[in-house]
Design a protein around this motif. Sequence first.
Motif, PDB file in Angstrom:
ATOM      1  N   VAL A  97      17.036  31.257 -16.577  1.00 28.58           N
ATOM      2  CA  VAL A  97      16.161  30.292 -17.237  1.00 28.58           C
ATOM      3  C   VAL A  97      14.757  30.530 -16.733  1.00 28.58           C
ATOM      4  N   GLY A  98      13.909  30.824 -17.652  1.00 27.50           N
ATOM      5  CA  GLY A  98      12.550  31.095 -17.255  1.00 27.50           C
ATOM      6  C   GLY A  98      11.597  30.145 -17.934  1.00 27.50           C
ATOM      7  N   SER A  99      10.378  30.243 -17.603  1.00 28.30           N
ATOM      8  CA  SER A  99       9.375  29.417 -18.268  1.00 28.30           C
ATOM      9  C   SER A  99       8.155  30.271 -18.517  1.00 28.30           C
ATOM     10  N   ASP A 100       7.513  29.929 -19.591  1.00 26.31           N
ATOM     11  CA  ASP A 100       6.275  30.603 -19.941  1.00 26.31           C
ATOM     12  C   ASP A 100       5.227  29.513 -20.060  1.00 26.31           C
ATOM     13  N   PRO A 101       4.531  29.203 -18.998  1.00 25.50           N
ATOM     14  CA  PRO A 101       3.582  28.081 -19.019  1.00 25.50           C
ATOM     15  C   PRO A 101       2.521  28.202 -20.103  1.00 25.50           C
ATOM     16  N   GLU A 102       2.072  29.400 -20.374  1.00 23.31           N
ATOM     17  CA  GLU A 102       1.042  29.576 -21.407  1.00 23.31           C
ATOM     18  C   GLU A 102       1.594  29.233 -22.787  1.00 23.31           C
ATOM     19  N   PHE A 103       2.803  29.749 -23.096  1.00 27.93           N
ATOM     20  CA  PHE A 103       3.430  29.416 -24.380  1.00 27.93           C
ATOM     21  C   PHE A 103       3.720  27.925 -24.470  1.00 27.93           C
ATOM     22  N   GLN A 104       4.211  27.351 -23.404  1.00 28.64           N
ATOM     23  CA  GLN A 104       4.529  25.929 -23.410  1.00 28.64           C
ATOM     24  C   GLN A 104       3.270  25.093 -23.654  1.00 28.64           C
ATOM     25  N   PHE A 105       2.165  25.443 -23.054  1.00 27.42           N
ATOM     26  CA  PHE A 105       0.912  24.727 -23.264  1.00 27.42           C
ATOM     27  C   PHE A 105       0.471  24.833 -24.725  1.00 27.42           C
ATOM     28  N   ARG A 106       0.543  26.046 -25.306  1.00 34.07           N
ATOM     29  CA  ARG A 106       0.154  26.226 -26.712  1.00 34.07           C
ATOM     30  C   ARG A 106       1.069  25.441 -27.645  1.00 34.07           C
ATOM     31  N   TRP A 107       2.373  25.441 -27.358  1.00 30.91           N
ATOM     32  CA  TRP A 107       3.328  24.712 -28.199  1.00 30.91           C
ATOM     33  C   TRP A 107       3.063  23.200 -28.138  1.00 30.91           C
ATOM     34  N   GLU A 108       2.829  22.673 -26.950  1.00 33.85           N
ATOM     35  CA  GLU A 108       2.559  21.237 -26.816  1.00 33.85           C
ATOM     36  C   GLU A 108       1.264  20.858 -27.528  1.00 33.85           C
ATOM     37  N   ARG A 109       0.261  21.709 -27.469  1.00 30.18           N
ATOM     38  CA  ARG A 109      -0.998  21.446 -28.171  1.00 30.18           C
ATOM     39  C   ARG A 109      -0.771  21.468 -29.681  1.00 30.18           C
ATOM     40  N   PHE A 110      -0.020  22.451 -30.178  1.00 24.48           N
ATOM     41  CA  PHE A 110       0.311  22.522 -31.603  1.00 24.48           C
ATOM     42  C   PHE A 110       1.085  21.273 -32.037  1.00 24.48           C
ATOM     43  N   GLU A 111       2.061  20.874 -31.241  1.00 20.45           N
ATOM     44  CA  GLU A 111       2.886  19.709 -31.552  1.00 20.45           C
ATOM     45  C   GLU A 111       2.043  18.432 -31.600  1.00 20.45           C
ATOM     46  N   SER A 112       1.114  18.269 -30.684  1.00 20.22           N
ATOM     47  CA  SER A 112       0.274  17.059 -30.686  1.00 20.22           C
ATOM     48  C   SER A 112      -0.667  17.043 -31.895  1.00 20.22           C
ATOM     49  N   ILE A 113      -1.139  18.208 -32.315  1.00 15.35           N
ATOM     50  CA  ILE A 113      -1.991  18.271 -33.510  1.00 15.35           C
ATOM     51  C   ILE A 113      -1.185  17.877 -34.747  1.00 15.35           C
ATOM     52  N   VAL A 114       0.048  18.383 -34.854  1.00 19.96           N
ATOM     53  CA  VAL A 114       0.902  18.039 -35.998  1.00 19.96           C
ATOM     54  C   VAL A 114       1.203  16.546 -36.005  1.00 19.96           C
ATOM     55  N   TRP A 115       1.505  15.977 -34.848  1.00 24.41           N
ATOM     56  CA  TRP A 115       1.765  14.528 -34.781  1.00 24.41           C
ATOM     57  C   TRP A 115       0.532  13.727 -35.205  1.00 24.41           C
ATOM     58  N   ALA A 116      -0.648  14.142 -34.765  1.00 21.47           N
ATOM     59  CA  ALA A 116      -1.882  13.438 -35.139  1.00 21.47           C
ATOM     60  C   ALA A 116      -2.089  13.487 -36.650  1.00 21.47           C
ATOM     61  N   ILE A 117      -1.849  14.657 -37.263  1.00 18.46           N
ATOM     62  CA  ILE A 117      -2.002  14.790 -38.716  1.00 18.46           C
ATOM     63  C   ILE A 117      -1.007  13.889 -39.430  1.00 18.46           C
ATOM     64  N   LEU A 118       0.240  13.859 -38.977  1.00 19.08           N
ATOM     65  CA  LEU A 118       1.256  13.001 -39.605  1.00 19.08           C
ATOM     66  C   LEU A 118       0.906  11.521 -39.480  1.00 19.08           C
ATOM     67  N   ILE A 119       0.423  11.107 -38.330  1.00 19.23           N
ATOM     68  CA  ILE A 119       0.044   9.700 -38.133  1.00 19.23           C
ATOM     69  C   ILE A 119      -1.128   9.335 -39.031  1.00 19.23           C
TER      70      ILE A 119
END
Length: 182
Positions: free
Chosen positions: A26-48
């Motif tokens: 099990v590994g982690s990619d902090p850079e990918f995780q940061f980009r994914w969370e930023r993308f997810e928050s933008i999508v949530w903001a647009i939906l709201i």
Amino acid sequence: MATTSAPSQTKPVEDSIAKVNNEFAVGSDPEFQFRWERFESIVWAILIIFVLLSVAGVFGRGPAAKSRLQASDGSLQVEYERVQRFGAPSLVRITFPASSVQNGSLQLWVSESLIKALGAQRVIPQPAESKIDNQGILYTFPVTTGSGLVEFSTEPLSIGSSQIAFGVPGKANVQAKVFVLP
């Protein structure tokens, strides 16, 4: 010449990723995780934002879609929905003060776009007379009380923007813009 090969040494593959129960990497990619969370928050903001605009009526059938206009001389007041839906019924309500009533009747001119684009289905009350006049229709209504109320039941026939006008002959007109969504 004969070559002798030295016995090869095998080394276990080293994995820098931590293992769970010494089985799964099990590994982690902090850079990918940061980009994914930023993308997810933008999508949530647009939906709201989209949901809030829908509730407000920006896309029809809400407080933001309703509008009220009054002629500059006070001869009539128009209530209508700025944003309507294709094929969905809507109501345009026009009220008149007693000063617009002359000789027990009220005349109302409406542009032809009310009939052609917004598909006026019914006029309430039924006019005593109607005639085509200057790119519109002139209705004459009998009035028994001091003021008057006329309602047009519409069902838009086309998608897009339409400009409609209302007026009492000899007085100021009111211009309304309606946008019809699919």
